[in-house]
Design a protein around this motif. Structure first.
Motif, PDB file in Angstrom:
ATOM      1  N   LYS A 146       0.831  -1.201   0.000  1.00 40.38           N
ATOM      2  CA  LYS A 146       0.000   0.000   0.000  1.00 40.38           C
ATOM      3  C   LYS A 146       0.877   1.268   0.000  1.00 40.38           C
ATOM      4  CE  LYS A 146      -4.166   1.595   2.281  1.00 40.38           C
ATOM      5  NZ  LYS A 146      -5.075   1.455   3.410  1.00 40.38           N
ATOM      6  N   LEU A 147       1.908   1.243   0.833  1.00 37.88           N
ATOM      7  CA  LEU A 147       2.813   2.399   0.914  1.00 37.88           C
ATOM      8  C   LEU A 147       3.615   2.552  -0.377  1.00 37.88           C
ATOM      9  CD1 LEU A 147       3.965   1.817   4.591  1.00 37.88           C
ATOM     10  CD2 LEU A 147       2.722   3.844   3.764  1.00 37.88           C
ATOM     11  N   SER A 148       4.058   1.433  -0.920  1.00 45.34           N
ATOM     12  CA  SER A 148       4.846   1.474  -2.143  1.00 45.34           C
ATOM     13  C   SER A 148       3.989   1.975  -3.312  1.00 45.34           C
ATOM     14  CB  SER A 148       5.418   0.075  -2.384  1.00 45.34           C
ATOM     15  OG  SER A 148       5.637  -0.134  -3.738  1.00 45.34           O
ATOM     16  N   ASP A 149       2.737   1.515  -3.381  1.00 52.14           N
ATOM     17  CA  ASP A 149       1.830   2.015  -4.432  1.00 52.14           C
ATOM     18  C   ASP A 149       1.624   3.527  -4.296  1.00 52.14           C
ATOM     19  OD1 ASP A 149       1.608  -0.540  -5.391  1.00 52.14           O
ATOM     20  OD2 ASP A 149      -0.412  -0.907  -4.608  1.00 52.14           O
ATOM     21  N   ALA A 150       1.501   3.986  -3.053  1.00 51.65           N
ATOM     22  CA  ALA A 150       1.290   5.427  -2.831  1.00 51.65           C
ATOM     23  C   ALA A 150       2.525   6.229  -3.247  1.00 51.65           C
ATOM     24  CB  ALA A 150       0.955   5.684  -1.359  1.00 51.65           C
ATOM     25  N   LEU A 151       3.702   5.670  -3.008  1.00 52.08           N
ATOM     26  CA  LEU A 151       4.938   6.354  -3.411  1.00 52.08           C
ATOM     27  C   LEU A 151       5.035   6.419  -4.937  1.00 52.08           C
ATOM     28  CD1 LEU A 151       7.746   7.613  -2.838  1.00 52.08           C
ATOM     29  CD2 LEU A 151       8.662   5.287  -2.703  1.00 52.08           C
ATOM     30  N   VAL A 152       4.744   5.292  -5.580  1.00 53.48           N
ATOM     31  CA  VAL A 152       4.794   5.246  -7.057  1.00 53.48           C
ATOM     32  C   VAL A 152       3.823   6.274  -7.646  1.00 53.48           C
ATOM     33  CG1 VAL A 152       4.204   3.797  -9.048  1.00 53.48           C
ATOM     34  CG2 VAL A 152       5.635   2.874  -7.206  1.00 53.48           C
ATOM     35  N   LYS A 153       2.637   6.339  -7.049  1.00 51.16           N
ATOM     36  CA  LYS A 153       1.633   7.288  -7.525  1.00 51.16           C
ATOM     37  C   LYS A 153       2.130   8.732  -7.364  1.00 51.16           C
ATOM     38  CE  LYS A 153      -3.329   7.675  -7.325  1.00 51.16           C
ATOM     39  NZ  LYS A 153      -4.524   7.493  -6.507  1.00 51.16           N
ATOM     40  N   ALA A 154       2.792   8.993  -6.254  1.00 53.03           N
ATOM     41  CA  ALA A 154       3.343  10.340  -6.031  1.00 53.03           C
ATOM     42  C   ALA A 154       4.358  10.676  -7.119  1.00 53.03           C
ATOM     43  CB  ALA A 154       3.992  10.422  -4.645  1.00 53.03           C
ATOM     44  N   LEU A 155       5.185   9.693  -7.475  1.00 49.85           N
ATOM     45  CA  LEU A 155       6.238   9.946  -8.466  1.00 49.85           C
ATOM     46  C   LEU A 155       5.691  10.041  -9.888  1.00 49.85           C
ATOM     47  CD1 LEU A 155       9.041   7.638  -7.017  1.00 49.85           C
ATOM     48  CD2 LEU A 155       8.871  10.129  -6.833  1.00 49.85           C
ATOM     49  N   ASP A 156       4.435   9.628 -10.064  1.00 50.91           N
ATOM     50  CA  ASP A 156       3.789   9.785 -11.379  1.00 50.91           C
ATOM     51  C   ASP A 156       2.985  11.074 -11.456  1.00 50.91           C
ATOM     52  OD1 ASP A 156       4.718   7.552 -12.699  1.00 50.91           O
ATOM     53  OD2 ASP A 156       3.132   6.243 -11.922  1.00 50.91           O
ATOM     54  N   ASP A 157       2.849  11.742 -10.329  1.00 53.80           N
ATOM     55  CA  ASP A 157       2.045  12.963 -10.287  1.00 53.80           C
ATOM     56  C   ASP A 157       2.855  14.146 -10.839  1.00 53.80           C
ATOM     57  OD1 ASP A 157      -0.109  14.780  -9.259  1.00 53.80           O
ATOM     58  OD2 ASP A 157       1.570  15.467  -8.012  1.00 53.80           O
ATOM     59  N   GLU A 158       2.262  14.869 -11.788  1.00 48.71           N
ATOM     60  CA  GLU A 158       3.005  15.942 -12.477  1.00 48.71           C
ATOM     61  C   GLU A 158       3.518  17.018 -11.524  1.00 48.71           C
ATOM     62  OE1 GLU A 158       4.200  15.831 -15.475  1.00 48.71           O
ATOM     63  OE2 GLU A 158       3.194  13.906 -15.788  1.00 48.71           O
ATOM     64  N   THR A 159       2.681  17.413 -10.566  1.00 49.48           N
ATOM     65  CA  THR A 159       3.096  18.483  -9.645  1.00 49.48           C
ATOM     66  C   THR A 159       4.235  18.008  -8.743  1.00 49.48           C
ATOM     67  OG1 THR A 159       0.795  19.144  -9.630  1.00 49.48           O
ATOM     68  CG2 THR A 159       2.203  20.170  -7.978  1.00 49.48           C
ATOM     69  N   THR A 160       4.118  16.781  -8.236  1.00 47.06           N
ATOM     70  CA  THR A 160       5.165  16.237  -7.362  1.00 47.06           C
ATOM     71  C   THR A 160       6.473  16.111  -8.139  1.00 47.06           C
ATOM     72  OG1 THR A 160       3.459  15.000  -6.205  1.00 47.06           O
ATOM     73  CG2 THR A 160       5.742  14.315  -5.815  1.00 47.06           C
ATOM     74  N   LYS A 161       6.350  15.574  -9.361  1.00 48.35           N
ATOM     75  CA  LYS A 161       7.537  15.424 -10.211  1.00 48.35           C
ATOM     76  C   LYS A 161       8.212  16.763 -10.438  1.00 48.35           C
ATOM     77  CE  LYS A 161       6.201  12.970 -13.953  1.00 48.35           C
ATOM     78  NZ  LYS A 161       5.980  11.921 -14.911  1.00 48.35           N
ATOM     79  N   LYS A 162       7.385  17.766 -10.763  1.00 47.80           N
ATOM     80  CA  LYS A 162       7.933  19.085 -11.065  1.00 47.80           C
ATOM     81  C   LYS A 162       8.666  19.660  -9.850  1.00 47.80           C
ATOM     82  CE  LYS A 162       6.812  23.496 -13.251  1.00 47.80           C
ATOM     83  NZ  LYS A 162       7.678  24.276 -12.384  1.00 47.80           N
ATOM     84  N   ARG A 163       8.083  19.468  -8.685  1.00 48.09           N
ATOM     85  CA  ARG A 163       8.735  20.010  -7.474  1.00 48.09           C
ATOM     86  C   ARG A 163      10.116  19.385  -7.288  1.00 48.09           C
ATOM     87  NH1 ARG A 163       4.682  19.517  -2.516  1.00 48.09           N
ATOM     88  NH2 ARG A 163       6.226  20.817  -1.449  1.00 48.09           N
ATOM     89  N   LEU A 164      10.225  18.089  -7.556  1.00 47.91           N
ATOM     90  CA  LEU A 164      11.532  17.420  -7.414  1.00 47.91           C
ATOM     91  C   LEU A 164      12.477  17.830  -8.544  1.00 47.91           C
ATOM     92  CD1 LEU A 164      10.301  13.841  -6.410  1.00 47.91           C
ATOM     93  CD2 LEU A 164      11.557  15.419  -4.937  1.00 47.91           C
TER      94      LEU A 164
END
Ligand code: ASP
Length: 290
Positions: free
Chosen positions: A231-249
């Motif tokens: 569940k945690l790993s899926d949530a992390l993967v989803k975060a890394l696929d999110d455009e805003t999160t990606k852009k911030r990094l």
């Protein structure tokens, strides 16, 4: 590590999005000390119920075993890896009024006055410390090492011109390089970073043998149930696929792990290979925690 540094920043960026997916606010607690090993030791001993997880990195889960003979955890055995959050190239940075503005001038200065130069780091075994020890062994310099509780506070002193230089993760220093508050001598990657197009690679700047990148990754205590880890790993993967999160990094120079690099299995392998990589480097440099 102290608030405001790379570990804190990356934890908050991915934590924000993971909180939304999980429907649970992830609260970041900055447990500083002993190059990050204090926080990791504590979190590794927490209830393995998925409610205490940790942001570890190349230092806590790669370099630390070579430097702490009595380390209370084994990076390869005492965790349930969740996944890689971000790659962080290392940049060699100096205070603004350092008497050299490029790597060559810096190396000349170190030859003549190296014993008067102070190098900041985030504690023995941290990324800035281990990549700094490695840097000093490559350039054969012995600056005075000054420990901080994180490179957030170290960067403040670098900007105040009270410490001379450090080797730090790009996400911490990029904004201050762009703002002209500190100087970047080189980035220790094979290619330049898109956020620092004017900063040469170490190779371009004439230094061979110093290429190093760090990484930050999420871990849970070892006995965390597999469905919780998933569940945690899926949530992390989803975060890394999110455009805003990606852009911030990406805006900070972070490197987004590829789909195959994000899995718990890939992180387990990374940890094992990093411990194997750093142990001889740090032993050869004669570094210990004492
Ligand atoms: N990651 C540390 C911090 O957040 C710095 C380091 O490991 O060098 O301060």
């Amino acid at each position: 590590f102290a608030a405001g540094g790379p570990t804190d920043v990356i934890a908050r960026i991915v934590g924000d999005h993971m909180s939304r997916t999980l429907g649970q606010q992830i609260v970041v607690e900055n447990v500083a000390g002993a190059g990050g090993t204090t926080g990791i030791t504590r979190a590794s001993q927490a209830q393995p119920d998925g409610y205490t997880i940790m942001m570890g990195h190349m230092g806590t889960h790669g370099a630390a075993p070579a430097l702490y003979p009595n380390l209370k955890y084994d990076p390869a055995k005492d965790f349930a890896p969740i996944g890689l959050a971000a790659g962080t190239p290392i940049v060699i940075v100096t205070k603004k009024n350092f008497p050299a503005s490029d790597l060559k001038g810096f190396l000349d200065h170190m030859k003549a006055n190296g014993d008067k130069v102070n190098m900041a780091h985030a504690g023995v075994g941290s990324v800035s410390h281990s990549t700094g020890i490695f840097f000093n062994s490559v350039i054969k310099a012995k600056p005075t090492m000054v420990a901080y509780r994180g490179t957030g506070p170290a960067l403040n002193d670098l900007m105040a011109n009270t410490v001379d230089f450090m080797t730090d993760q790009i996400v911490n220093v990029a904004p201050q390089i762009q703002g002209g508050n500190i100087k970047a001598l080189a980035i220790a990657t094979p290619q330049r970073s898109p956020v620092l197009p004017d900063v040469p690679t170490t190779k371009e700047a004439g230094l061979e043998g110093y290429e190093v990148s760090a990484w930050n990754a999420v871990f849970a205590p070892k006995a965390t149930p597999p469905d919780v880890v998933k569940k945690l790993s899926d949530a992390l993967v989803k975060a890394l696929d999110d455009e805003t999160t990606k852009k911030r990094l990406l805006d900070l120079g972070g490197v987004i792990p590829s789909a195959t690099e994000r899995t718990p299995e890939a992180l387990q392998k990374l940890v094992e290979s990093e411990v194997a990589r750093w142990t001889p480097v740090l032993k050869a440099a004669g570094a210990t925690a004492e």
